[in-house]
Design an enzyme around this catalytic site. Structure first.
Site, PDB file in Angstrom:
ATOM      1  N   GLY A 196       2.610   7.735  -2.630  1.00  0.00           N
ATOM      2  CA  GLY A 196       1.552   7.333  -2.031  1.00  0.00           C
ATOM      3  C   GLY A 196       1.023   5.769  -2.012  1.00  0.00           C
ATOM      4  O   GLY A 196       0.166   5.561  -1.057  1.00  0.00           O
ATOM      5  N   GLU A 197       1.651   5.156  -3.125  1.00  0.00           N
ATOM      6  CA  GLU A 197       1.070   3.823  -3.063  1.00  0.00           C
ATOM      7  C   GLU A 197       1.705   3.026  -2.189  1.00  0.00           C
ATOM      8  O   GLU A 197       2.862   3.232  -1.821  1.00  0.00           O
ATOM      9  CB  GLU A 197       1.341   3.145  -4.648  1.00  0.00           C
ATOM     10  CG  GLU A 197       0.654   3.976  -5.648  1.00  0.00           C
ATOM     11  CD  GLU A 197       0.960   3.495  -6.812  1.00  0.00           C
ATOM     12  OE1 GLU A 197       1.528   2.559  -7.167  1.00  0.00           O
ATOM     13  OE2 GLU A 197       0.620   4.282  -7.878  1.00  0.00           O
ATOM     14  N   SER A 198       1.141   1.984  -1.205  1.00  0.00           N
ATOM     15  CA  SER A 198       1.698   1.150  -0.385  1.00  0.00           C
ATOM     16  C   SER A 198       2.754   0.314  -0.948  1.00  0.00           C
ATOM     17  O   SER A 198       3.986   0.158  -0.306  1.00  0.00           O
ATOM     18  CB  SER A 198       0.837   0.196   0.401  1.00  0.00           C
ATOM     19  OG  SER A 198       0.154  -0.741  -0.681  1.00  0.00           O
TER      20      SER A 198
END
Length: 984
Positions: A196-198
Site C-alpha cells: 500500500g505504500e507509494s
C-alpha cells in the site's frame, strides 16, 4: 541433540528426520494423545534443524521436515487451539532457522564432510535445501506455490539492498514478449499482494517497467514511459473498481492524463482506449486471494500459457534414467487416473471421451510395463463405475439405456480391452471385471459360448449331430429380466427377442430408437471379446491366472444345503462353467489351479442334497477335466482319479438322478484313457464307479460294457486292476437287473481272465525276488477268482448257478501255466471246493425248491467238478502232507451227497453218478500206486480209511476195483470193521 553437538553424525540426524516424518497413528487413537504426539513430532523436527550437526542435512531431508511440519499445521485446524498455536509457531521457527543459515552458505563445508550425495542427485554440500535460493531467489518467489502473498509483497517492496536485488531477479523470471502492457501487469501482480505504500509501489513498478521495456523496446520511447503508464493503469484500476470513488474517470480523462509521456509525444489513442476498456471490464486484483495450492488459471495466465505453447517444442526430451520411471509413475498414477476420470465423468463430447479412453489405455500400458498391479486394479475399479453395469437394476430398460449411453459403452469397451491386453497384471481387479460379466450374463448379452474352451467345439458339434446334448455342457438356467422370461440365450438371441412378437405375451413393437440402441449394445459386446479372457487364459501370468480362478470361486459364492434362489444358482453355474473352461485351457499349469478347483467342486457336491443344475455342472465338469487331462498329466493321474471319489459321496437322490449319464462319462473316460490309468488307487476308483451301477436299471448296461471293454481278452487287465475287475464282474453277475444272459457273460469274463494270470505268470518266472513277490500276488488273485465263482455257484437262478460251476471247474483245471504251489491247492480245496460242497448241501436241505430250482442238477455238477479236479491234480496233491486229509474230505462229502433226499427221497441221479465217479477215482489211484494194500501215511491206513467211506457209498466198489481181493471181501462180510478186516 543439543547436548551431543557437532558430534552427532549427519547420517544419524537424517535417520531421526525420516523416523519422525514416517510416524503414523493407529485407528481409534484418543484425540488428546494424538495431539500430544504431534507436538512432540514438531519439537523433534525443530530440534533437528537447530542442532549444530544440522548442516549435514541435505535438500531432501530439509524438505521432508518442512513438509511434515506443514501437514501438522494443516491437521491442527480440526484439533485443539493449543496445537494450532504451537504448530504455527513451530512452522515460523522452522522457516527462520532455514533462512538464518543463509550467511553460512559457501563459507564452510558441512560438519559431516564425508556424507555422500543422496538418491535423486541431492548435493549434500548445499544444506537446508537452499541451493536454488542462493543463485535465484526470484525464481523461488515466483515458482513456489503456497507462499504468503502479503509477505512476498512486503518483502519485494522493501528498500533493503538484498530485497531490491531479489525484486529485480523476481521480475526477470517473467516473459513479457509480445504481450500487452495490461496483460503483463496482471500476470505480474497476481503473484503477490501489491504493497500500500507509494514508495514500495514505485519500486515494484520500476522493476516491472524495466523488465517489460527490456523485452518490448518497440512499444515505448523509453522505460519511463512504461513506468508512467503502469502507474496510470493502477490509478485507473483503483478509480473504476473502488466503491468509495463516486466520480469515475472517463476514457477522455484517461487519455488526457497520459499526454506527452512517450518521450514528449502522445501514445496512440487506440492503444490507450483499449487499455481503458480492458481495465474497466476486468479488474486487476492487487489483493489476490490466499491459497495453499497452485495459482488459479486467470485470463492473463491463460494468455501467457497459450503464448508459451507456441514457442515450446512439442516434445520435452527427458534426461532421467529409466530406474526413476517406475517410482515416478507409481506416485503420479493415482492423481492421473482421478483427473482423467473427472473429465470423463463430466464431459459429454465424444472427442473428449475418446481422448480420455486413450488416457486410460495409456495408464494401463505403463502400469503393465512397470508391473504395477495395484495401479491397474484401481484403474479397473474406476472403469467399472462408468460402465453402469453394476447398477442396472435401477434402470427400467437396462439394455436400451446401455445402448443410448455412449460413455458407458466406451467404458465397457475400455475395461475389457484392458482385461484382454494387460490381464497379466490384474489381480484383485478380476473381481470387478467378473461383476460386469455376470451382469451382462443376467441381461442375456453374452455370446452363447463365452464359457467354452476352444478344444470343446468338436465334442459339442459331434453330439449335436447325434441329437444328444453332452451332460457336461448343460446350459445354465437363465433368470428373467424385468419379469419377462427368456426364450433364448446368447448375444443374437437377445436381439431376436426384441424383433419377435410373442403370441402368448403381447407386447408393443419396439421403436426405431430402441432397435438402434439394442444394435449398438450388441456391437459393443462383440468388440469387448469377453470370451477371449477365458479361452486365452493359457497365456496369462501364473499370479494373474490364480487370481482369476479365485475371483470366479468368490463370485460363485459358497454352496448352500438349502435351496438357493434361481438367481444365485444361475450365477454359481455360470462361474463354474468359466472355472472349468480356464482349467481345461491351462492343462499345462493344472497344478496351479487344481487345488482350488477341486475344493470348490467338493463343496458343491458335499453340500447338495437334491438334483440341480449346479451339482450337475460340478459332476460332469469334473469328469470332463479328468477325461481331457489324463493323457497329458501322468504325474497327476492319481490325483485326478482320486477326485472322482467325490461322485461316490453324492447324496443318494442326486446320484440316482444322474447315474446313467455319470456312467456314460466314466465309460468314455475308461475307453479313452485305459492305458493312462496305471495305479491301483486309480483303477479302484474307476471300477467302483462302474460296479455300483450293477443294480441300477438305467445305468447297469453301460457300466457292464465298460467292464467288458477292460476285461475282454485281457486287453486292459493288469495286476493293478485285476482284483477290482473280478469283484465288479461278480456284482454284475449277481445282479438280477436285466436278463440272465448278462450274468452269463460276466461269468465268462471271469473264467477267461485266468488266461491273463497264466500269461503274467509265465512272464514273471525266473525274475528273481521281485518276480517271486509278483507270483505270490498272482496266486492270491487266482484264489480270489475262485472265491468269487464259488459265491456265484450258490445263486438262486439255475442257469447262473450251473454256469458258475462250469466256470469254476475251468479255472481249477486250466492251471498248467500258473505257477501254483502245494499250499495254494490246499487253500483252494479248503476255502473253495469243500466250502462250496458244504454250502450246496445246506441249501438243498434247508431251502425251498421254489427259491432254488433243480438243485439236484447243480449237486451232480458239483460232484463231477470235485471228481475231475481231484483226478487232474492227483499227482500234485499226492505230494501234500495233508493229502490224506484232503482225500478223506472228498470221500466224506461224496458219502453225504449220496444220502441227500430230494422231495423226500434220495436222488436217483446222485445214486447213479457218485459211485461211478468214485470208482473212476479209485481205479486211477490204484493204477498210480497211490491206493494199495498196507499203504499208510502219517500213521493212518489210507487203505482202511478209504474203504471205510467207500463201502458206505457202494459195497461193490472193492471187488470191482480189486478183483483179486474178492474172496477176502466175502470172508469179511458182516464184519463191523469192513475192509479193516483185511490182513496184510
Amino acid at each position: 541433540m543439543s547436548l551431543t553437538g557437532p558430534a552427532l553424525p549427519g547420517a544419524a540426524l537424517r535417520e531421526v528426520v525420516d523416523a519422525v516424518a514416517s510416524c503414523r497413528f493407529e485407528a481409534g487413537a484418543e484425540p488428546a494423545a494424538e495431539e500430544a504426539v504431534l507436538m512432540r513430532m514438531l519439537q523433534a523436527l525443530l530440534a533437528c534443524l537447530r542442532a549444530p550437526a544440522a548442516a549435514a542435512l541435505g535438500d531432501q531431508h530439509v524438505c521432508t521436515a518442512v513438509n511434515t511440519c506443514f501437514r501438522v499445521v494443516h491437521q491442527a485446524a480440526a484439533k485443539g487451539e493449543l496445537l494450532q498455536r504451537f504448530s504455527r509457531h513451530a512452522m515460523h521457527e522452522l522457516i527462520r532457522c532455514v533462512f538464518a543459515r543463509l550467511p553460512q552458505i559457501g563459507s564452510a563445508d558441512g560438519v559431516d564432510g564425508a556424507v555422500k550425495p543422496e538418491m535423486g542427485g541431492t548435493d549434500m554440500n548445499h544444506p537446508f535445501g537452499i541451493r536454488q535460493m542462493e543463485n535465484g531467489n526470484g525464481s523461488y518467489m515466483s515458482e513456489t506455490a503456497g507462499l504468503d502473498k502479503n509477505l512476498v509483497g512486503d518483502f519485494l517492496g522493501n528498500h533493503d539492498e538484498f530485497c531490491v536485488q531479489v525484486l529485480h531477479e523476481f521480475a526477470q523470471t517473467f516473459d513479457f514478449q509480445e504481450m500487452n502492457l495490461d496483460t503483463a501487469l496482471r500476470l505480474f501482480l497476481e503473484t503477490f499482494r501489491l504493497p500500500g505504500e507509494s514508495q514500495k509501489i514505485q519500486r515494484v513498478l520500476e522493476a516491472f517497467s524495466d523488465r517489460y521495456y527490456e523485452q518490448s523496446p518497440q512499444a515505448f520511447a523509453n522505460k519511463d514511459t512504461a513506468l508512467l503508464l503502469s502507474y496510470s493503469i493502477i490509478m485507473l484500476n483503483t478509480d473504476q473498481h473502488n466503491m468509495q470513488v463516486k466520480k469515475k474517470m472517463t476514457e477522455e480523462d484517461f487519455i488526457k492524463n497520459n499526454r506527452n509521456i512517450n518521450g514528449g509525444s502522445d501514445l496512440p489513442r487506440e492503444m490507450l482506449s483499449e487499455l481503458y476498456h480492458s481495465i474497466c471490464r476486468n479488474e486487476i486484483k492487487t489483493t489476490p486471494e490466499q491459497g495453499m495450492g497452485y495459482f488459479e488459471m486467470s485470463p492473463s495466465r491463460w494468455i501467457d500459457l497459450m503464448r508459451k505453447s507456441k514457442s515450446t517444442s512439442p516434445y520435452i526430451v527427458g534426461d532421467s534414467q529409466p530406474f526413476l520411471d517406475h517410482d515416478m509413475f507409481s506416485v503420479m498414477s493415482g492423481p492421473t487416473i482421478a483427473a482423467i476420470a473427472v473429465v470423463f465423468d463430466h464431459s459429454e463430447h465424444e472427442d473428449v471421451l475418446l481422448t480420455c479412453v486413450d488416457g486410460f489405455l495409456g495408464v494401463a500400458k505403463i502400469s503393465a510395463f512397470h508391473h504395477l498391479e495395484d495401479v491397474l486394479d484401481d484403474l479397473v475399479v474406476s472403469l467399472c463405475k462408468f460402465t453402469t453395469l453394476l447398477n442396472t437394476s435401477l434402470v427400467e430398460e437396462p439394455v436400451t439405456a446401455f445402448g443410448d449411453d455412449l460413455k458407458a459403452r466406451l467404458a465397457t469397451e475400455t475395461l475389457f480391452t484392458i482385461a484382454n491386453r494387460y490381464g497379466d497384471y490384474i489381480r484383485t481387479g478380476w473381481r470387478n471385471v467378473l461383476d460386469c460379466i455376470l451382469r451382462l450374463h443376467k441381461l442375456g448379452l453374452l455370446p452363447a459360448r463365452v464359457a467354452s474352451d476352444a478344444a470343446d467345439d468338436s465334442e459339442t458339434s459331434a453330439e449335436a449331430v447325434q441329437g444328444k446334448a453332452a451332460p457336461s455342457a448343460v446350459p445354465p438356467s437363465h433368470i428373467p429380466v424385468m419379469g419377462t422370461p427368456r426364450k433364448s440365450s446368447g448375444l443374437m438371441g437377445r436381439f431376436s427377442q426384441l424383433l419377435s412378437l410373442d403370441s402368448e405375451e403381447p407386447r408393443s413393437q419396439p421403436t426405431e430408437q430402441q432397435l438402434a440402441a439394442h444394435q449398438r449394445t450388441l456391437q459393443t459386446i462383440q468388440k469387448c471379446r469377453i470370451d477371449s479372457i477365458f479361452t486365452e487364459s493359457k497365456f496369462l501370468q501364473p499370479d494373474s491366472l490364480l487370481q482369476l480362478a479365485r475371483a470366479l470361486i468368490w463370485a460363485a459364492g459358497r454352496p448352500q444345503k438349502v435351496t438357493s434362489s434361481p438367481d444365485d444358482e444361475d450365477t454359481a453355474v455360470f462361474c463354474l462353467e468359466l472355472l472349468i473352461a480356464i482349467t481345461l485351457n491351462n492343462r499345462d499349469r493344472i497344478v496351479l489351479l487344481w487345488q482350488g478347483v477341486y475344493e470348490h467342486i467338493a463343496n458343491i457336491v458335499q453340500s447338495t442334497v437334491m438334483p440341480c443344475a449346479l451339482v450337475e455342472k460340478a459332476i460332469f465338469g469334473l469328469l470332463r477335466i479328468c477325461q481331457r487331462l489324463l493323457p497329458y498329466k501322468e504325474n497327476l493321474a492319481d490325483e485326478l482319479l482320486r477326485s472322482l471319489q467325490l461322485v461316490l459321496k453324492l447324496d443318494a437322490r442326486v446320484g440316482d438322478a444322474y447315474s446313467e449319464n455319470i456312467t456314460q462319462e466314466v465309460a468314455r473316460l475308461v475307453k479313452a484313457n485305459a492305458a493312462h490309468i496305471k495305479s491301483q488307487m486309480g483303477w479302484r476308483t474307476v471300477v467302483m464307479l462302474l460296479s455300483i451301477t450293477a443294480r441300477h436299471p438305467d445305468a447297469s448296461e453301460v457300466g457292464f460294457e465298460a467292464i467288458m471293454f477292460i476285461m475282454t481278452e485281457g486287453a486292459h487287465l493288469s495286476l493293478a486292476n485285476y482284483g477290482f475287475c473280478i469283484e465288479a464282474s461278480r456284482q454284475f453277475a449277481e445282479s438280477r437287473v436285466g436278463l440272465a444272459d448278462r450274468s452269463i457273460r460276466a461269468l465268462d469274463l471271469m473264467s477267461d481272465s485266468v488266461r491273463s494270470l497264466a500269461l503274467w505268470s509265465q512272464e514273471t518266472k525266473g525274475t528273481g525276488e521281485e518276480g517271486e513277490k509278483r507270483l505270490e500276488a498272482i496266486r492270491e488273485m487266482w484264489l480270489k477268482l475262485l472265491q468269487s465263482l464259488k459265491k456265484l455257484s450258490l445263486d438262486q437262478r439255475e442257469e447262473v448257478r450251473n454256469h458258475a460251476l462250469a466256470s469254476l471247474q475251468r479255472c481249477l483245471t486250466v492251471t498248467e501255466e500258473i505257477c501254483l504251489q502245494s499250499a495254494t491247492w490246499s487253500h483252494a480245496f479248503d476255502l473253495v471246493i469243500f466250502a462250496l460242497l458244504d454250502d450246496l448241501l445246506e441249501i438243498s436241505q434247508n431251502h425251498s425248491q421254489k427259491d432254488y430250482r433243480n438243485m439236484e442238477g447243480s449237486l451232480v455238477l458239483a460232484m463231477k467238478l470235485v471228481a475231475k479236479v481231484y483226478l487232474q491234480l492227483l499227482p500234485d496233491l499226492f505230494g501234500l502232507s495233508s493229502f490224506c486229509k484232503l482225500w478223506l474230505g472228498v470221500l466224506s462229502r461224496m458219502e453225504k451227497y449220496i444220502k441227500i433226499k430230494v422231495r423226500g427221497k434220495r436222488s436217483d441221479k446222485l445214486q447213479e453218478v457218485i459211485p461211478d465217479l468214485l470208482k473212476n477215482i479209485l481205479l486211477v489211484m490204484k493204477n498210480k500206486g497211490i491206493l494199495a494194500k498196507r499203504s499208510t501215511i502219517g500213521g493212518d491206513s489210507l487203505w482202511e480209511l478209504t474203504w471205510l467211506h467207500a463201502n458206505n457209498i457202494s459195497t461193490s466198489l472193492l471187488p470191482e476195483v480189486f478183483p483179486s481181493q474178492e474172496y477176502e471181501q466175502q470172508s469179511s462180510a458182516g464184519s463191523p470193521r469192513g475192509p479193516n478186516a483185511v490182513e496184510a
